[in-house]
Structures are given as structure tokens and as C-alpha cells.
Design an enzyme around this catalytic site. Structure first.
Site, PDB file in Angstrom:
ATOM      1  NE  ARG A  74      -3.441  -0.130   2.906  1.00  0.00           N
ATOM      2  CZ  ARG A  74      -3.875  -0.583   4.097  1.00  0.00           C
ATOM      3  NH1 ARG A  74      -3.476  -0.034   5.215  1.00  0.00           N
ATOM      4  NH2 ARG A  74      -4.722  -1.587   4.144  1.00  0.00           N
ATOM      5  NE  ARG A 143      -1.747   2.125   9.711  1.00  0.00           N
ATOM      6  CZ  ARG A 143      -2.533   1.068   9.526  1.00  0.00           C
ATOM      7  NH1 ARG A 143      -3.389   1.020   8.531  1.00  0.00           N
ATOM      8  NH2 ARG A 143      -2.472   0.040  10.355  1.00  0.00           N
ATOM      9  CE  LYS A 207      -5.414  -0.390  11.700  1.00  0.00           C
ATOM     10  NZ  LYS A 207      -6.396  -1.005  10.780  1.00  0.00           N
ATOM     11  CB  CYS A 423     -13.704  -3.593   2.796  1.00  0.00           C
ATOM     12  SG  CYS A 423     -14.381  -5.205   3.214  1.00  0.00           S
ATOM     13  CB  CYS A 468     -14.771  -8.804   9.158  1.00  0.00           C
ATOM     14  SG  CYS A 468     -13.456  -7.601   9.415  1.00  0.00           S
TER      15      CYS A 468
HETATM   16 FE1  SRM Z   1      -8.700  -1.742   6.995  1.00  0.00          FE
HETATM   17  C1  SRM Z   1      -7.242  -4.313   8.592  1.00  0.00           C
HETATM   18  C2  SRM Z   1      -8.094  -3.177   4.029  1.00  0.00           C
HETATM   19  C3  SRM Z   1      -9.526   1.159   5.485  1.00  0.00           C
HETATM   20  C4  SRM Z   1     -10.231  -0.671   9.897  1.00  0.00           C
HETATM   21  N1  SRM Z   1      -7.767  -3.444   6.418  1.00  0.00           N
HETATM   22  C5  SRM Z   1      -7.187  -4.358   7.240  1.00  0.00           C
HETATM   23  C6  SRM Z   1      -6.395  -5.407   6.430  1.00  0.00           C
HETATM   24  C7  SRM Z   1      -4.994  -4.906   6.299  1.00  0.00           C
HETATM   25  C8  SRM Z   1      -6.459  -6.844   6.970  1.00  0.00           C
HETATM   26  C9  SRM Z   1      -5.325  -7.277   7.877  1.00  0.00           C
HETATM   27  O1  SRM Z   1      -5.132  -6.666   8.961  1.00  0.00           O
HETATM   28  O2  SRM Z   1      -4.647  -8.217   7.535  1.00  0.00           O
HETATM   29  C10 SRM Z   1      -7.169  -5.310   5.100  1.00  0.00           C
HETATM   30  C11 SRM Z   1      -6.382  -5.710   3.856  1.00  0.00           C
HETATM   31  C12 SRM Z   1      -7.294  -6.311   2.827  1.00  0.00           C
HETATM   32  C13 SRM Z   1      -6.624  -6.565   1.532  1.00  0.00           C
HETATM   33  O3  SRM Z   1      -6.514  -7.740   1.136  1.00  0.00           O
HETATM   34  O4  SRM Z   1      -6.232  -5.604   0.864  1.00  0.00           O
HETATM   35  C14 SRM Z   1      -7.691  -3.891   5.163  1.00  0.00           C
HETATM   36  N2  SRM Z   1      -8.673  -1.101   5.129  1.00  0.00           N
HETATM   37  C15 SRM Z   1      -8.476  -1.867   4.028  1.00  0.00           C
HETATM   38  C16 SRM Z   1      -8.758  -1.110   2.746  1.00  0.00           C
HETATM   39  C17 SRM Z   1      -7.849  -1.486   1.591  1.00  0.00           C
HETATM   40  C18 SRM Z   1     -10.236  -1.320   2.373  1.00  0.00           C
HETATM   41  C19 SRM Z   1     -10.620  -0.930   0.962  1.00  0.00           C
HETATM   42  O5  SRM Z   1     -11.209  -1.796   0.313  1.00  0.00           O
HETATM   43  O6  SRM Z   1     -10.365   0.183   0.540  1.00  0.00           O
HETATM   44  C20 SRM Z   1      -8.590   0.328   3.273  1.00  0.00           C
HETATM   45  C21 SRM Z   1      -7.170   0.806   3.173  1.00  0.00           C
HETATM   46  C22 SRM Z   1      -7.015   2.196   3.668  1.00  0.00           C
HETATM   47  C23 SRM Z   1      -5.643   2.771   3.460  1.00  0.00           C
HETATM   48  O7  SRM Z   1      -5.319   3.082   2.317  1.00  0.00           O
HETATM   49  O8  SRM Z   1      -4.918   2.935   4.443  1.00  0.00           O
HETATM   50  C24 SRM Z   1      -8.954   0.147   4.745  1.00  0.00           C
HETATM   51  N3  SRM Z   1      -9.623  -0.021   7.614  1.00  0.00           N
HETATM   52  C25 SRM Z   1      -9.986   1.007   6.785  1.00  0.00           C
HETATM   53  C26 SRM Z   1     -10.936   1.849   7.446  1.00  0.00           C
HETATM   54  C27 SRM Z   1     -11.627   3.055   6.830  1.00  0.00           C
HETATM   55  C28 SRM Z   1     -10.922   4.336   7.118  1.00  0.00           C
HETATM   56  O9  SRM Z   1      -9.864   4.370   7.758  1.00  0.00           O
HETATM   57  O10 SRM Z   1     -11.440   5.373   6.699  1.00  0.00           O
HETATM   58  C29 SRM Z   1     -11.163   1.307   8.708  1.00  0.00           C
HETATM   59  C30 SRM Z   1     -12.212   1.803   9.748  1.00  0.00           C
HETATM   60  C31 SRM Z   1     -11.829   3.042  10.421  1.00  0.00           C
HETATM   61  C32 SRM Z   1     -11.034   2.763  11.646  1.00  0.00           C
HETATM   62  O11 SRM Z   1      -9.814   2.679  11.544  1.00  0.00           O
HETATM   63  O12 SRM Z   1     -11.634   2.583  12.700  1.00  0.00           O
HETATM   64  C33 SRM Z   1     -10.320   0.142   8.813  1.00  0.00           C
HETATM   65  N4  SRM Z   1      -8.663  -2.365   8.928  1.00  0.00           N
HETATM   66  C34 SRM Z   1      -9.390  -1.813   9.957  1.00  0.00           C
HETATM   67  C35 SRM Z   1      -9.169  -2.607  11.149  1.00  0.00           C
HETATM   68  C36 SRM Z   1      -9.755  -2.332  12.555  1.00  0.00           C
HETATM   69  C37 SRM Z   1      -8.904  -1.386  13.320  1.00  0.00           C
HETATM   70  C38 SRM Z   1      -9.315  -1.254  14.759  1.00  0.00           C
HETATM   71  O13 SRM Z   1      -9.425  -0.144  15.242  1.00  0.00           O
HETATM   72  O14 SRM Z   1      -9.518  -2.289  15.414  1.00  0.00           O
HETATM   73  C39 SRM Z   1      -8.329  -3.675  10.768  1.00  0.00           C
HETATM   74  C40 SRM Z   1      -7.816  -4.830  11.664  1.00  0.00           C
HETATM   75  C41 SRM Z   1      -6.639  -4.452  12.476  1.00  0.00           C
HETATM   76  O15 SRM Z   1      -6.069  -3.367  12.360  1.00  0.00           O
HETATM   77  O16 SRM Z   1      -6.263  -5.294  13.287  1.00  0.00           O
HETATM   78  C42 SRM Z   1      -8.034  -3.495   9.373  1.00  0.00           C
HETATM   79 FE1  SF4 Z   2     -13.038  -5.973   4.902  1.00  0.00          FE
HETATM   80 FE2  SF4 Z   2     -12.724  -6.809   7.420  1.00  0.00          FE
HETATM   81 FE3  SF4 Z   2     -10.863  -7.309   5.626  1.00  0.00          FE
HETATM   82 FE4  SF4 Z   2     -11.283  -4.820   6.430  1.00  0.00          FE
HETATM   83  S1  SF4 Z   2     -10.510  -6.453   7.672  1.00  0.00           S
HETATM   84  S2  SF4 Z   2     -10.916  -5.512   4.321  1.00  0.00           S
HETATM   85  S3  SF4 Z   2     -13.518  -4.871   6.793  1.00  0.00           S
HETATM   86  S4  SF4 Z   2     -12.974  -8.059   5.585  1.00  0.00           S
END
Ligand code: SRM
Ligand code: SF4
Length: 547
Positions: A74, A143, A207, A423, A468
Site C-alpha cells: 500500500r 498512516r 494504528k 472493502c 467483517c
Molecule cells: Fe482496513 C485491517 C483493508 C480502510 C479498519 N484493512 C485491514 C487489512 C490490512 C487486513 C489485515 O489486517 O490483515 C485489510 C487488507 C485487505 C486486503 O486484502 O487488501 C484492510 N482497510 C483496508 C482497505 C484497503 C479497504 C478498501 O477496500 O479500501 C482500506 C485501506 C485504507 C488505506 O489506504 O490505508 C482500509 N480499515 C480502513 C478503514 C476506513 C478508514 O480508515 O477510513 C477502517 C475503519 C476506520 C477505523 O480505523 O476505525 C479500517 N482495517 C481496519 C481494522 C480495525 C482497526 C481497529 O481499530 O480495530 C483492521 C484490523 C486491524 O487493524 O487489526 C483493518
Molecule cells: Fe473488509 Fe474486514 Fe478485511 Fe477490512 S478487515 S478488508 S472490513 S474483511
């Protein structure tokens, strides 16, 4: 907190020697496509995740083969703008390595999936040559800083947008591990030059995310961020930001201690130095007070709720030496992207392209390749996973128009579809419980006739799906949200608003497609008959179902 009470990732960070761990050795190990267990956590800080193709797990397990490991990378693109040349680099790298697909994320950057371990160094070096990197795109640090994308919305866009880059640089970790590991084996930086007063050797507990919104648009979903900065414009001048803190969406099924929270606005700040200082000290408070025992409870939202907003504010004023001023007025009026041609206040043209769920399809990719080769525009990624070709001079517009016609690019999708977001989920996301970006388009095709039936086809209802409860597609801020609970099953969330200022609520738990369609059919019917003047579907559902 005593060392024994720290969660395992905290120990990995502490013993990592500036996020190096044994990544160099891991990259050289040809026996596995993965990296060593500690390095799996560390590689995230350098913008990469270890993944495997979940569609192929069963077949490989039957053949007694190890998982087919690959990496997702990313990029860090503050404010989400790249030049045509940088786009061409991303295009080339995606063709040479990985799956070939470029994915625009909900945080205004791009990801490439399916890279093999031995391709990582070439990939990173290729990006660096184009002045792009993936440093701190993931991990327990600040980030990618996001910012409203639409140049035509405010004449002050450029001035405010520049804060995304300034903040991103100001809050970067000091370690040079990225260059030692991925660029040049011979490089060894003096550790003294890496002294990091912000992140120390423990980094943040979790994060950290910052968004800048330029009213009247809230395309960044500013209240979903640890820090939300809302630009205040008075008499046509940018005067500073309202500061909001403690937003975050993720929850965990069955864990009542986790919850979504919108950021709380705590005061107004002005002056570049003050803004940078205040944001910096929000991070130091989170570094020092954030809970490091359980990663599920480590985000700033929990720290603030534990401290209390007033105490948090006092601590911030004490650390920064800056008094927050009373909040200023502003109003949000829209959140959606705009598609097609528009002129910005500098007289330049831009063209918004709808990219369903951020997955750039082959015909769109071919179009973008040809446009980028003209070198007459930049490329801007939006937080709704779409794309804008920006900064086009009047005399260059016909060249772009010709390519738009050749590739048949233009807005022909329904109002619901262009207001949708999902997502990644399966097959690459290890945390996915259900499909999202592969399924939402199909579900929308089944919802569209229902909207037609109830004369709502033109209604821009926001609809979002995540595989999820982590909420990466910000489904908790949609008028119709789906949160995956298991294969083919979702919690149906309703009552969110259209501007991203009210969270939705669970209306039905663990429902499958037929029940989703029946429920929406009934609700659309009632909405059509009972809505108040100007009332959106989200406001109606909130009033009637949860009022
Ligand atoms: Fe996310 C984890 C994809 C925006 C909350 N997110 C992940 C992971 C990296 C899975 C992992 O931990 O192994 C996903 C990778 C999937 C893949 O195969 O690409 C993933 N998140 C994404 C993206 C690519 C979704 C999309 O389809 O666009 C977004 C990338 C953003 C970026 O460029 O940085 C993405 N993630 C978000 C958002 C939305 C936002 O920030 O506006 C959230 C919710 C807002 C928030 O942070 O509360 C979000 N992602 C999470 C979380 C839960 C964090 C927490 O507070 O517990 C995880 C899990 C974790 O961090 O353990 C996670
Ligand atoms: Fe979607 Fe959950 Fe994976 Fe984020 S962590 S990309 S919400 S399935």
C-alpha cells in the site's frame, strides 16, 4: 504498564531495532514465501502485508502444500494525488509483478496484491525512483493523511490540501530501516540519526489516522478518524481547523467492550506551526496513555473515553502550550464524489471517474494508461474509492475527451451504485468473514429494480459493505450498511445519515440475501409513502426504526 502485561506485538516492536527485526534475512530465505513471525508484524510498518489466496487454501491443503503466500503493498500518498508519470510507474509495476490489478482504497491511496517475496525489493525501488513510497502506510504509526479530493469545491483547496503532506512528513517515523532492507544491503545508518522523539522505540499502541475535510464536502468521513481536521473558511479565507479527536469504526463481534465512535470536536486551532504541534501532541498522549495490553482496546477512541474528553483536552493544551479556541461554524452538505467534467476555481478542468469499489477494471486501466501518456493531467484518488483526472488545461481537454470516447468511459451507473463502497474482503483479506467487493455489485443489481419499483431510482442512498466488523469500507457510516458475520451473512445496519455525521445501528442480525431484499423492499415502500419533505432514506430509517 509492566512488560509482562504488554500484548505480543509490543514486544516485537521493542526488540525490533528500529523496525528492522530479521527482515533482511527473511527476504533472503528461499524456503518459504513468507517472512519470519516477528517480521510479519514489522513488514506492515513498511507498508506491506503477508497474505494468501483464500480461494486456493483448500486445494493446496488437500495437496499438502503450504499456503500460497504473497504480499500486498500500500503506498503512502498524502492527499491522494499522483502525477501522470507516477501513475505510469504504478501501471508498469502492477503489470510486471502481482495480480495486475490496481485497487484504490477508502483512504485515498492504491494497493497492489499478489506480490511474491522476491519481487518486493524491485517493486519498492521502482516506486522510489518515481518518488513514491510505502513507508508508514500501515503499522502502529500515523498512516496516509487524507484530504477532500474535489478541486472544484473550494478555491482554497490547494492551500488546505498542502497540510496533508506537511502532517504526513511531520509524523513519519525516523528509522531508515526501509532503505536498509529494501534498497541497499550495504547501507547501515547510524542509530543516533534515527533518534525518534515521537515514536521512541515502542511506537503507538495502535494504528493512527488523520483526515482533513474541506466543507461543504465530507468525502473523507472526517469523524471516522483519530484526528479529524475540519477546514474553516471565513470571508473566502482559510483561517484554521476545528479539531476533532477519537474517531474509529471497528468493533469485534461478541466483544461488548469494542464500539464505533465518532470523533469529538474539541476546539479551533490556527497557524501552521500550532496545527502541526497540536496534532503531534495528540500522538504523544496516545503513545503515553494508550492501552498496550489488548490491541482490540488500544485505539485513541478508548484512550479518550477512559481519560474523559475534558482531561484529554487539558493534557493536550499542557503538552502543546496552545489553548484551543472555541469551535467555529461550518456545514457539510455532501459526501459523494462528482463524476464527469467540472472546472476548478483556477480555470482547470477535471474529470471524475466512477471506479466500482476501487477495483480498476482492465478497460479503465487501458484508458488511464493512454491518458497518463499524454501527460496533460494528474491522477487523484478519492476516499470513496474513485478517481479524478485533475489539472487539465482548456486546450488539452479535447485530447482527453477523445480517449474517453474511445474507451467508452463515462457515468452510466445508477445513483445507488455510484454511492456504494465495499472493502476488499475475500480472497486476500485474512480477516474476512464474508464477501464484500466481489459481492456488493451483484447485490446492487438486485436492489436497483426495487428502487425503480418504488420510484426511488434517482435517490443517492449510500450503501456500503464490509466483510467483517473492522469496517474498512466505513459501512457504519452508510444509510444502508452491511457488516459480514459469516459466509453469505451480514448484519443489516440502518439509520446512518448521508453526510457521515451519524452512525447507523444494527436493524437485523446475520441476514442472508433473500431477507435483505425483502426487508429493503418493504422499507422502500414505506419510505416512499411516509417520508417528510426532503427526508433522506437514512434520516427516515433513523426516525421510524430507532426514533
Ligand atoms: Fe482496513 C485491517 C483493508 C480502510 C479498519 N484493512 C485491514 C487489512 C490490512 C487486513 C489485515 O489486517 O490483515 C485489510 C487488507 C485487505 C486486503 O486484502 O487488501 C484492510 N482497510 C483496508 C482497505 C484497503 C479497504 C478498501 O477496500 O479500501 C482500506 C485501506 C485504507 C488505506 O489506504 O490505508 C482500509 N480499515 C480502513 C478503514 C476506513 C478508514 O480508515 O477510513 C477502517 C475503519 C476506520 C477505523 O480505523 O476505525 C479500517 N482495517 C481496519 C481494522 C480495525 C482497526 C481497529 O481499530 O480495530 C483492521 C484490523 C486491524 O487493524 O487489526 C483493518
Ligand atoms: Fe473488509 Fe474486514 Fe478485511 Fe477490512 S478487515 S478488508 S472490513 S474483511
Amino acid at each position: 504498564m509492566e512488560n509482562k502485561d504488554l500484548n505480543p506485538v509490543e514486544h516485537i516492536k521493542l526488540r525490533s531495532d528500529g523496525l528492522r527485526g530479521t527482515l533482511k534475512e527473511s527476504l533472503q530465505d528461499n524456503y518459504t514465501g513468507n517472512v519470519r513471525p516477528d517480521d510479519e508484524a514489522l513488514v506492515k510498518f513498511h507498508g506491506m502485508y503477508v497474505q494468501d489466496d483464500r480461494d486456493r487454501r483448500e486445494e493446496r491443503a488437500l495437496k499438502k502444500l503450504d499456503k500460497l503466500y504473497s504480499f500486498m503493498i500500500r503506498l503512502r500518498i498524502p492527499g491522494g494525488v499522483v502525477s501522470a508519470g507516477q501513475w505510469l510507474t504504478a501501471h508498469r509495476i502492477s503489470e510486471e509483478y502481482g495480480t495486475g490489478t490496481i485497487k484504490i482504497t477508502t483512504r485515498q491511496t492504491i494497493q497492489l496484491h499478489g506480490l511474491l517475496k522476491h519481487q518486493l525489493r524491485d517493486t519498492i525501488q521502482g516506486f522510489l525512483q518515481a518518488d513514491l513510497d510505502s513507508i508508514a502506510a500501515c503499522g502502529d504509526v500515523n498512516r496516509n493523511v487524507i484530504c477532500s479530493s474535489h478541486p472544484q469545491v473550494s478555491p482554497l483547496h490547494e492551500e488546505i490540501f498542502s497540510f496533508a503532506d506537511k502532517l504526513s512528513k511531520h509524523l513519519l517515523p525516523k528509522t531508515k530501516a526501509y532503505y536498509e532492507i529494501f534498497v541497499d544491503d550495504e547501507l547501515v545508518y547510524e542509530r543516533e540519526t534515527e533518534k525518534d522523539e515521537l515514536y521512541e522505540d515502542r511506537y503507538l499502541p495502535r494504528k493512527f489516522k488523520i483526515a482533513i475535510a474541506i466543507p461543504p464536502t465530507n468525502d473523507v468521513d472526517v469523524f471516522a478518524n483519530d484526528i479529524g481536521l475540519i477546514a474553516i473558511i471565513e470571508d473566502g479565507k482559510f483561517v484554521g481547523f476545528n479539531l476533532a479527536v477519537g474517531g474509529g469504526l471497528s468493533t469485534t463481534h461478541g466483544n461488548p467492550n469494542t464500539y464505533s465512535r465518532l470523533a469529538t470536536e474539541i476546539g479551533f486551532i490556527s497557524g501552521e506551526e500550532n496545527i502541526l504541534k497540536v496534532c503531534y501532541e495528540v500522538l504523544t498522549i496516545q503513545r503515553d496513555f494508550g492501552y498496550r495490553g489488548d490491541r482490540k482496546l488500544a485505539r485513541l477512541k478508548y484512550t479518550i473515553d477512559k481519560m474523559g474528553v475534558e482531561n484529554f483536552k487539558q493534557e493536550l493544551e499542557k503538552r502543546s502550550g496552545i489553548s484551543l479556541q472555541p469551535l467555529r461554524n461550518y456545514s457539510f452538505e455532501e459526501r459523494n464524489d462528482r463524476y464527469g467534467w467540472a472546472k476548478d476555481s483556477y480555470g482547470k478542468w477535471n474529470f471524475g471517474v466512477f471506479i466500482e469499489n476501487g477495483v480498476i477494471k482492465p478497460d479503465q486501466k487501458a484508458f488511464l494508461y493512454e491518458v497518463a501518456n499524454l501527460h496533460v493531467s494528474d491522477v487523484r484518488f478519492t476516499c470513496n474509492q474513485n478517481l479524478i483526472l485533475g489539472n487539465i488545461n482548456e486546450e488539452d481537454k479535447p485530447k482527453v475527451q477523445k480517449l474517453l470516447a474511445k474507451h467508452k468511459i463515462g457515468q452510466k451507473d445508477s445513483a445507488l451504485r455510484v454511492s456504494s463502497m465495499a472493502c476488499v474482503a475475500l480472497p486476500t483479506c485474512p480477516l474476512a468473514l464474508a464477501e464484500a467487493q466481489r459481492y456488493l455489485p451483484e447485490l446492487i443489481t438486485k436492489i436497483e429494480p426495487l428502487l425503480e419499483k418504488h420510484k426511488l431510482a434517482k435517490d443517492e442512498i449510500s450503501i456500503r459493505m464490509t466483510g467483517c466488523p473492522n469496517g474498512c469500507g466505513r459501512s457504519y457510516l452508510a444509510e444502508i450498511g452491511f457488516v459480514g458475520t459469516g459466509p453469505g451473512q451480514y448484519n443489516l445496519m440502518l439509520g446512518g445519515d448521508r453526510l457521515g455525521v451519524r452512525l447507523n445501528k444494527v436493524y437485523k442480525k446475520q441476514v442472508e440475501e433473500s431477507e435483505i431484499l425483502d426487508t429493503l423492499d418493504g422499507l422502500f415502500d414505506k419510505y416512499n409513502q411516509e417520508k417528510l419533505k426532503g427526508e433522506t432514506f437514512g434520516d427516515y430509517s433513523n426516525r421510524v426504526l430507532f426514533g
